[in-house]
Design an enzyme around this catalytic site. Structure first.
Site: not given
Ligand code: 1HE
Length: 264
Positions: A31-32, A68, A72, A118, A138, A141, A146
């Protein structure tokens, strides 16, 4: 020596001759290393319960990315009040990283995004390898930072750059990230952990009170008006130099027993 945290997505091991460096590793690569509530609480607990031998810590992430950000999949269930408590929980956990007992070095690679940035920004030194990239998705999205990012990230790169990242989804690569202040070190691919461990071992050799002053006094002095800052600095300097450890280190230099400062 290893320690088993309650959460399976975090691993803690100890390095150095006296177990003086704790390595705290996010181990949720599928889940990265997305930060679930359980993982955030495990990070808090890890920093609250470091053994007394530990003088510095490294935090890194298993798999192709450092982190990551927020998990989410847990976001959709929260109402406003729960969101407030959730953010405050992150604040409390990352406060333990920034103002815990020892300096923390983040070893970065791949995605350092959202809450991952963060987390990294709560550390004292960031070492990034060439694969690192930084983003604050963020904005796209429909949410906001936060986990303390609104306070810590502008102090690294300035509010204007953070605003741009969130408004436009701009992604900084490793070299540009180092240029603007995201990381203090830029290293070849795959070497961030080794460099971070090397630095942590060096940091662990410092007088503990000097490290404490750098973690706890310096950021506060930076926020104070100059006149108060000078006074706080004088108090901290007096306390640090009065420690027996400091006296012995100065004596060692004067007697030719300590290293000179040398160019690399
Ligand atoms: C996740 C998450 C996650 C991956 N929550 N499950 N963060 C984001 O908006 C970043 C979202 N993630 C990405 O853009 C990409 O995953 C990455 C660039 C980090 C990596 O890409 P990649 O191609 O190596 O991996 P992937 O195929 O996108 O992800 C592999 C799995 O991890 C996949 O799940 P699967 O069940 O389909 O294998 C993804 O859904 C899962 N995954 N990132 C949940 N973030 C205190 S407030 C803070 C606010 C924030 O941090 S908002 C930003 C959130």
């Amino acid at each position: 020596m290893n320690q088993t945290p309650a959460n399976p997505d975090l691993k803690i091991e100890f390095h150095g001759a006296s177990n003086e460096v704790a390595v705290i590793r996010l181990t949720r690569p599928t889940k990265r290393n997305a930060l679930s509530d359980g993982l955030i609480l495990a990070i808090r607990d890890a920093f609250e319960n470091l053994p007394a031998t530990v003088r510095a810590a490294v935090i890194d992430g298993e798999g192709p990315h450092f982190c990551a950000g927020l998990d989410l999949s847990e976001l959709k269930e929260r109402d406003a009040g729960q969101g407030l408590y959730h953010s405050r929980m992150w604040h409390a956990a990352l406060e333990r990283v920034q103002h815990g007992p020892v300096p923390v070095i983040a070893a970065l690679h791949g995605a350092v995004v959202g809450g991952g940035l963060e987390l990294a920004s709560a550390c004292h030194i960031r070492v990034a390898d060439e694969t690192t990239f930084y983003a604050l998705p963020e904005g796209s999205r429909g949410i906001f930072v936060g986990g303390g990012g609104a306070v810590r990230i502008p102090r690294l790169i300035g509010a204007a750059r953070m605003t741009d990242m969130m408004l436009t989804g701009r992604v900084y690569n490793a070299a540009d990230g180092e240029r603007i202040g995201m990381a203090q070190y830029l290293v070849p691919q795959g070497t961030a952990f080794d460099k971070a461990l090397e630095l942590a071992k060096r940091v662990a050799e410092n007088a503990p009170l000097t490290n404490y002053a750098l973690m706890h006094a310096l950021p506060r002095i930076a926020e104070q008006p100059a006149d108060q800052g000078f006074f706080t600095e004088a108090l901290m300097a007096a306390i640090a130099q009065s420690a027996p450890d400091a006296k012995e280190r100065v004596r060692a230099f004067l007697e030719g027993r300590a290293d000179k400062v040398r160019k690399d």
